[in-house]
Design a protein around this motif. Structure first.
Motif, PDB file in Angstrom:
ATOM      1  N   GLY A   1       0.819  -1.203   0.000  1.00 16.62           N
ATOM      2  CA  GLY A   1       0.000   0.000   0.000  1.00 16.62           C
ATOM      3  C   GLY A   1       0.855   1.255   0.000  1.00 16.62           C
ATOM      4  N   SER A   2       0.277   2.317  -0.534  1.00 20.45           N
ATOM      5  CA  SER A   2       1.001   3.592  -0.506  1.00 20.45           C
ATOM      6  C   SER A   2       0.310   4.505   0.494  1.00 20.45           C
ATOM      7  N   LEU A   3       0.984   5.585   0.835  1.00 20.71           N
ATOM      8  CA  LEU A   3       0.440   6.480   1.849  1.00 20.71           C
ATOM      9  C   LEU A   3      -0.490   7.531   1.259  1.00 20.71           C
ATOM     10  N   GLU A   4      -0.719   7.455  -0.050  1.00 23.18           N
ATOM     11  CA  GLU A   4      -1.587   8.438  -0.700  1.00 23.18           C
ATOM     12  C   GLU A   4      -2.982   8.435  -0.097  1.00 23.18           C
ATOM     13  N   GLY A   5      -3.507   9.610   0.114  1.00 24.70           N
ATOM     14  CA  GLY A   5      -4.902   9.694   0.530  1.00 24.70           C
ATOM     15  C   GLY A   5      -5.160   9.376   1.990  1.00 24.70           C
ATOM     16  N   LEU A   6      -4.081   9.259   2.819  1.00 28.96           N
ATOM     17  CA  LEU A   6      -4.313   9.021   4.248  1.00 28.96           C
ATOM     18  C   LEU A   6      -4.952  10.260   4.882  1.00 28.96           C
ATOM     19  N   VAL A   7      -5.911  10.028   5.770  1.00 30.91           N
ATOM     20  CA  VAL A   7      -6.573  11.157   6.439  1.00 30.91           C
ATOM     21  C   VAL A   7      -5.620  11.802   7.449  1.00 30.91           C
ATOM     22  N   TYR A   8      -4.915  10.965   8.187  1.00 33.05           N
ATOM     23  CA  TYR A   8      -3.979  11.494   9.190  1.00 33.05           C
ATOM     24  C   TYR A   8      -2.557  11.018   8.878  1.00 33.05           C
TER      25      TYR A   8
ATOM     26  N   GLU B   1      -5.283   1.771  12.645  1.00 32.95           N
ATOM     27  CA  GLU B   1      -6.279   2.556  11.913  1.00 32.95           C
ATOM     28  C   GLU B   1      -5.646   3.781  11.263  1.00 32.95           C
ATOM     29  N   LEU B   2      -4.747   4.439  12.008  1.00 28.67           N
ATOM     30  CA  LEU B   2      -4.093   5.632  11.439  1.00 28.67           C
ATOM     31  C   LEU B   2      -3.370   5.286  10.136  1.00 28.67           C
ATOM     32  N   GLU B   3      -2.831   4.068  10.078  1.00 26.92           N
ATOM     33  CA  GLU B   3      -2.072   3.678   8.887  1.00 26.92           C
ATOM     34  C   GLU B   3      -2.967   3.302   7.707  1.00 26.92           C
ATOM     35  N   LEU B   4      -4.267   3.189   7.966  1.00 25.48           N
ATOM     36  CA  LEU B   4      -5.166   2.725   6.893  1.00 25.48           C
ATOM     37  C   LEU B   4      -6.323   3.670   6.580  1.00 25.48           C
ATOM     38  N   TYR B   5      -6.647   4.540   7.497  1.00 27.13           N
ATOM     39  CA  TYR B   5      -7.840   5.383   7.330  1.00 27.13           C
ATOM     40  C   TYR B   5      -7.578   6.402   6.230  1.00 27.13           C
ATOM     41  N   CYS B   6      -8.349   6.352   5.169  1.00 22.36           N
ATOM     42  CA  CYS B   6      -8.038   7.263   4.059  1.00 22.36           C
ATOM     43  C   CYS B   6      -9.285   7.854   3.423  1.00 22.36           C
ATOM     44  N   TRP B   7      -9.057   8.885   2.645  1.00 18.55           N
ATOM     45  CA  TRP B   7     -10.144   9.550   1.929  1.00 18.55           C
ATOM     46  C   TRP B   7     -10.621   8.669   0.788  1.00 18.55           C
ATOM     47  N   LYS B   8     -11.893   8.794   0.468  1.00 17.39           N
ATOM     48  CA  LYS B   8     -12.378   8.148  -0.757  1.00 17.39           C
ATOM     49  C   LYS B   8     -11.677   8.791  -1.939  1.00 17.39           C
TER      50      LYS B   8
ATOM     51  N   ARG C   1     -12.738   8.846  -9.417  1.00 17.10           N
ATOM     52  CA  ARG C   1     -12.368   7.906 -10.487  1.00 17.10           C
ATOM     53  C   ARG C   1     -10.944   8.165 -11.004  1.00 17.10           C
ATOM     54  N   ASP C   2     -10.569   9.452 -10.997  1.00 19.76           N
ATOM     55  CA  ASP C   2      -9.199   9.746 -11.438  1.00 19.76           C
ATOM     56  C   ASP C   2      -8.223   9.786 -10.257  1.00 19.76           C
ATOM     57  N   LYS C   3      -8.626   9.087  -9.168  1.00 22.04           N
ATOM     58  CA  LYS C   3      -7.751   8.848  -8.019  1.00 22.04           C
ATOM     59  C   LYS C   3      -7.396  10.093  -7.223  1.00 22.04           C
ATOM     60  N   GLU C   4      -8.243  11.121  -7.314  1.00 23.71           N
ATOM     61  CA  GLU C   4      -8.048  12.298  -6.467  1.00 23.71           C
ATOM     62  C   GLU C   4      -8.808  12.083  -5.155  1.00 23.71           C
ATOM     63  N   PRO C   5      -8.194  12.437  -4.001  1.00 25.52           N
ATOM     64  CA  PRO C   5      -8.916  12.276  -2.738  1.00 25.52           C
ATOM     65  C   PRO C   5     -10.157  13.178  -2.684  1.00 25.52           C
ATOM     66  N   LEU C   6     -11.275  12.635  -2.200  1.00 28.15           N
ATOM     67  CA  LEU C   6     -12.494  13.423  -2.009  1.00 28.15           C
ATOM     68  C   LEU C   6     -12.544  13.895  -0.549  1.00 28.15           C
ATOM     69  N   ASP C   7     -13.601  14.636  -0.215  1.00 29.99           N
ATOM     70  CA  ASP C   7     -13.704  15.183   1.137  1.00 29.99           C
ATOM     71  C   ASP C   7     -14.342  14.234   2.138  1.00 29.99           C
ATOM     72  N   GLU C   8     -14.464  12.991   1.757  1.00 30.02           N
ATOM     73  CA  GLU C   8     -15.186  12.045   2.606  1.00 30.02           C
ATOM     74  C   GLU C   8     -14.303  10.816   2.836  1.00 30.02           C
ATOM     75  N   PRO C   9     -14.105  10.418   4.105  1.00 28.86           N
ATOM     76  CA  PRO C   9     -13.246   9.247   4.332  1.00 28.86           C
ATOM     77  C   PRO C   9     -13.969   7.934   4.028  1.00 28.86           C
TER      78      PRO C   9
END
Ligand SMILES: Nc1ncnc2c1ncn2[C@@H]1O[C@H](COP(=O)(O)OP(=O)(O)OP(=O)(O)O)[C@@H](O)[C@H]1O
Ligand SMILES: [Mg+2]
Length: 413
Positions: free
Chosen positions: A227-234, A356-363, A366-374
């Motif tokens: 997994g990559s760290l992209e899109g992690l909330v924290y 959880e901190l290592e996995l909790y991420c934003w939705k 489709r073009d893989k941009e993080p949205l405002d909702e986890p």
């Protein structure tokens, strides 16, 4: 497998094993690294190989370790006992439930279960002849090194450390240790759900749906990729030894679950620093059991607690039990923003929260941009954290009377 008295017939074992694992029964590498997607049969194989060796080789002292002792009993330990029972071998074992030790009497081989959070028990265990690190990604490199050093000396049988895990984070020490350098002593085996012929269709559907709901998870849990760290909330937080005693604010937060874990965290705020400590993280607790577990925690009854407000009845039960609690605000994005406005410091030992901190991420769009909702996963302790931190405009309304005395303004409550 059929068993008559002490006649043990293991001839059915290869047929009951997923093909990919069959050759590994005789693999003697020092490190047997089993990684990949969820539900790929890693844990079942690791368990069955240890049992196989326990039944066929004498004088072993095997160690099965997880990071946290209390997760061990319900998961791995009970799975060993259940399997011995299914194989009709329980009457040949002596089992110490309290210490979680199983001795198979015909060979004298022992299996011991420990959590890395029980240093006293780790110190007391010697002459280990084999180790399985279940969910190895929860261990630190220090934990691993400590155990690795314990497996030594001239032994009758080969010494092996099995590690099983999902490749959640490409920055993990496991990747550096076993994947980024060649180690002639290790055998690395990658598996996914496609390697497990015992998996049910519903589970496979869940894994495939991740493709739509969270592509990062799909890559880790279905495809078994790092997994990559992209899109992690924290993405930013720091581990600390303890919460300072003199925090300006102390509160606690509670997320309710049953099949999912219930999670309780304590927070302390000091200036821009937000400390958090996991107090409880456990599935299948009724409200009454949860209350019983939390009541003895020193100081918790009087401390202000903010509880998941989805079920008001549960909050009332906490009040009836003497807790000082209120419903939490549930606005997710605003709550996350509030948590992120502090420097997050996690007290050591809060392992589920860290996972959880290592996995909790934003939705992701489709073009893989993080949205405002986890993504609503891996969020139980983190929701409890958010509830404790984010109070919005809630405050205690006090009765104030003002008295003007010369140029001094006094307020009395
Ligand atoms: N040899 C087997 N015999 C019967 N069932 C099996 C076998 N291997 C796996 N299974 C079934 O597949 C499920 C998933 O296997 P297991 O828990 O070993 O996967 P895993 O790779 O450890 O998953 P995770 O990465 O989520 O920990 C088990 O709960 C069990 O139902
Ligand atoms: Mg597993």
């Amino acid at each position: 497998m059929n068993h008559q008295a002490a006649v043990i017939d293991l001839s059915g074992l290869p047929d009951a094993t997923n093909e990919v694992y069959v050759p590994l029964y005789t693999n003697k590498s020092r490190y047997l690294v089993l990684y990949g997607g969820a539900g790929s049969g890693k844990s079942i194989f690791a368990r069955d190989k240890l049992l196989y060796r326990t039944l066929t080789e004498s004088g072993h002292r095997f160690l099965v370790a997880r990071k946290v002792a209390r997760t061990l009993r319900k998961s791995v330990y009970s799975s060993f006992v259940r399997t011995l029972s299914e194989w009709g071998l329980l009457h040949l074992c002596s089992i110490n439930k309290t210490d979680m030790e199983i001795v198979f009497k015909p060979t004298g081989s022992t299996i011991m279960f420990i959590g890395m959070d029980d240093p006293e028990k780790i110190k007391s265990i010697d002459k280990i002849t084999g180790i399985w690190l279940e969910e190895a990604s929860e261990f630190t490199l220090d934990d691993f090194t400590q155990l690795d050093l314990r497996l030594r000396g001239q032994l009758e049988h080969y010494k092996q450390i099995t590690l099983s895990f999902n490749p959640v984070n490409a920055n993990h020490w496991l990747k550096k240790r076993f994947f980024e350098r060649h180690d002639a002593q290790s055998t690395v085996v990658h598996t996914t759900y496609l390697d497990n012929r015992f998996l049910d269709d519903a589970y496979i559907r869940v894994l495939n749906e991740l493709k739509e709901t969270n592509y990062s998870y799909y890559e880790i849990y279905a495809l078994g990729k790092w997994g990559s760290l992209e899109g992690l909330v924290y993405p930013h937080w720091e581990l600390v030894d303890e919460m300072p005693a003199d925090c300006e604010v102390r509160r606690w937060g509670q997320d309710f679950g049953y099949n999912n874990p219930s999670a309780t965290v304590l927070i302390g705020i000091m200036g821009r620093d937000l400390y958090v400590q996991e107090l409880l993280y456990e599935s299948e607790l009724t409200n009454a059991q949860l209350i019983d577990r939390l009541k003895p925690i020193p100081g918790l009854l009087t401390l202000q607690g903010f509880l998941d407000s989805a079920e008001p009845d549960r909050i009332q039960e906490f009040r009836n039990a003497g807790f000082n609690v209120r419903p939490a605000r549930k606005e997710v994005k605003a709550g996350i923003d509030k948590v992120k406005s502090y420097r997050l410091k996690v007290v050591k030992g809060s392992q589920n929260l860290i996972n959880e901190l290592e996995l909790y991420c934003w939705k992701l769009s489709r073009d893989k941009e993080p949205l405002d909702e986890p993504v609503k996963q891996h969020d139980h302790a983190l929701d409890a954290l958010r509830y404790a931190v984010f109070q919005g405009n809630q405050f205690e309304v006090k009765k104030l009377t003002y008295k003007v005395d010369g140029l001094q303004l006094h307020t009395t409550t």
